[in-house]
Design an enzyme around this catalytic site. Structure first.
Site, PDB file in Angstrom:
ATOM      1  N   HIS A   1       0.871  -1.179   0.000  1.00 46.26           N
ATOM      2  CA  HIS A   1       0.000   0.000   0.000  1.00 46.26           C
ATOM      3  C   HIS A   1       0.904   1.224   0.000  1.00 46.26           C
ATOM      4  CE1 HIS A   1      -3.619   2.343   1.140  1.00 46.26           C
ATOM      5  NE2 HIS A   1      -2.799   3.025   1.902  1.00 46.26           N
TER       6      HIS A   1
ATOM      7  N   ASP B   1       1.414   5.227   0.082  1.00 44.48           N
ATOM      8  CA  ASP B   1       0.718   6.444   0.539  1.00 44.48           C
ATOM      9  C   ASP B   1       1.298   7.685  -0.128  1.00 44.48           C
ATOM     10  OD1 ASP B   1       0.232   4.982   3.744  1.00 44.48           O
ATOM     11  OD2 ASP B   1      -1.312   5.567   2.305  1.00 44.48           O
TER      12      ASP B   1
ATOM     13  N   MET C   1       1.073  11.533  -0.810  1.00 43.50           N
ATOM     14  CA  MET C   1       0.483  12.717  -0.171  1.00 43.50           C
ATOM     15  C   MET C   1       1.066  13.985  -0.796  1.00 43.50           C
ATOM     16  SD  MET C   1       0.595  11.596   3.825  1.00 43.50           S
ATOM     17  CE  MET C   1       0.140   9.916   4.323  1.00 43.50           C
TER      18      MET C   1
ATOM     19  N   GLY D   1      -5.608   2.663   8.688  1.00 44.39           N
ATOM     20  CA  GLY D   1      -5.396   3.615   9.778  1.00 44.39           C
ATOM     21  C   GLY D   1      -5.666   2.989  11.127  1.00 44.39           C
ATOM     22  N   GLY D   2      -4.617   2.890  11.933  1.00 46.52           N
ATOM     23  CA  GLY D   2      -4.775   2.378  13.305  1.00 46.52           C
ATOM     24  C   GLY D   2      -5.056   0.895  13.387  1.00 46.52           C
TER      25      GLY D   2
HETATM   26  C1  DX5 Z   1      -2.568   7.602   6.472  1.00 44.99           C
HETATM   27  C2  DX5 Z   1      -2.218   6.473   5.518  1.00 44.99           C
HETATM   28  C3  DX5 Z   1      -2.204   5.144   6.192  1.00 44.99           C
HETATM   29  C4  DX5 Z   1      -1.215   5.080   7.354  1.00 44.99           C
HETATM   30  C5  DX5 Z   1      -1.421   3.842   8.175  1.00 44.99           C
HETATM   31  O1  DX5 Z   1      -2.962   8.733   5.729  1.00 44.99           O
HETATM   32  O2  DX5 Z   1      -3.134   6.427   4.443  1.00 44.99           O
HETATM   33  O3  DX5 Z   1      -1.906   4.134   5.215  1.00 44.99           O
HETATM   34  O4  DX5 Z   1       0.090   5.109   6.843  1.00 44.99           O
HETATM   35  O5  DX5 Z   1      -0.506   3.902   9.259  1.00 44.99           O
HETATM   36  P1  DX5 Z   1      -0.940   3.277  10.690  1.00 44.99           P
HETATM   37  O6  DX5 Z   1      -1.204   1.823  10.416  1.00 44.99           O
HETATM   38  O7  DX5 Z   1       0.260   3.516  11.559  1.00 44.99           O
HETATM   39  O8  DX5 Z   1      -2.177   4.005  11.138  1.00 44.99           O
HETATM   40 ZN    ZN Z   2      -3.050   4.772   3.045  1.00 43.90          ZN
END
Ligand code: DX5
Ligand code: ZN
Length: 232
Positions: free
Chosen positions: A46, A48, A50, A187-188
């Site tokens: 996955h 990310d 940003m 997330g989490g």
């Molecule tokens: C947050 C990302 C998630 C994040 C997950 O914007 O999209 O993929 O990296 O990280 P954890 O598992 O630590 O919440």
């Molecule tokens: Zn993500």
């Protein structure tokens, strides 16, 4: 040549499964990180992305996706946390994304974004932040392969899980096109939250801190997977 959508289907065939979020990994040793995740037997990665505008954080873009494409055959699950994603959909698909997920909050024309991704034979994804109702992603569902329900506010790893979002899976299932999408959560996700996420309908479980704060990725992923109750 394997299409993105075919690699997406291979990833979903492993569901329910944990996908590592490449946000808190060691980007100075990306090849080694990918090797360790492959050894851990993950079904995909996955990524990310940003832009510092849609979310108050900035990570990486097309060049890293292209670099990862050269490093691995694992499906690349690219999460675009950016405004005007339609400007870059073509480039992310050409760089090697196998599923490309746009946020419902980031574009005024979700169906057009989905069609643009489909043109590349890449799987289509639509995401909603915790405060966004599922009605916002409804226009995308008939064209979506994946629905991503954020269980933290997009932008950072290491945040606390928000269980109130779990009711969205059933809400999405009731919408036109919602009965056939693959459900993802992000997330989490950790040993204490993963079971309630899968029980609520999440099939792809993205985890960052729960993996990357440990030295041994294989045992971290195994302990997450051991919490997933698989029917049958
Ligand atoms: C947050 C990302 C998630 C994040 C997950 O914007 O999209 O993929 O990296 O990280 P954890 O598992 O630590 O919440
Ligand atoms: Zn993500």
């Amino acid at each position: 040549m394997t299409t993105g959508h075919e690699r997406f289907l291979k990833m979903t065939a492993a569901a329910p499964t944990v996908l590592p979020s490449l946000l808190q990994c060691d980007f100075g040793n990306l090849e080694r990180e990918v090797e360790r995740l492959e050894e851990a037997g993950v079904a995909g990665l996955h990524l990310d992305v940003m832009d510092g505008v849609f979310v108050p954080n900035f990570t990486y873009g097309i060049t890293i996706v292209a670099a990862l494409r050269k490093l691995t055959d694992l499906p690349l699950d690219v999460h675009l946390m950016m405004v005007n994603p339609e400007k870059y959909i073509d480039q992310f698909c050409e760089a090697g994304a196998d599923v490309l997920t746009v946020h419902a909050e980031a574009t005024d024309d979700l169906p057009a974004a989905m069609e643009q991704i489909k043109k590349h034979h890449v799987a289509t994804g639509v995401a909603v932040n915790p405060a966004t109702p599922v009605s916002k992603l409804a226009p995308a569902l008939p064209l979506a392969d994946l629905a991503l329900v954020m269980s933290v506010n997009a932008g950072f790893g290491g945040q606390s899980f928000m269980p109130e979002v779990l009711e969205k899976y059933e809400q999405i299932r009731q919408l036109p096109g919602g009965d056939s999408v693959t459900m993802e959560i992000d997330g989490g996700i950790n040993a204490g939250t993963i079971a309630q996420a899968t029980d609520a309908g999440a099939q792809l479980l993205v985890a960052g801190s729960a993996i990357f704060k440990h030295d041994d990725y294989t045992s971290a992923i195994e302990s997450l997977m051991s919490q997933i109750r698989v029917e049958g």
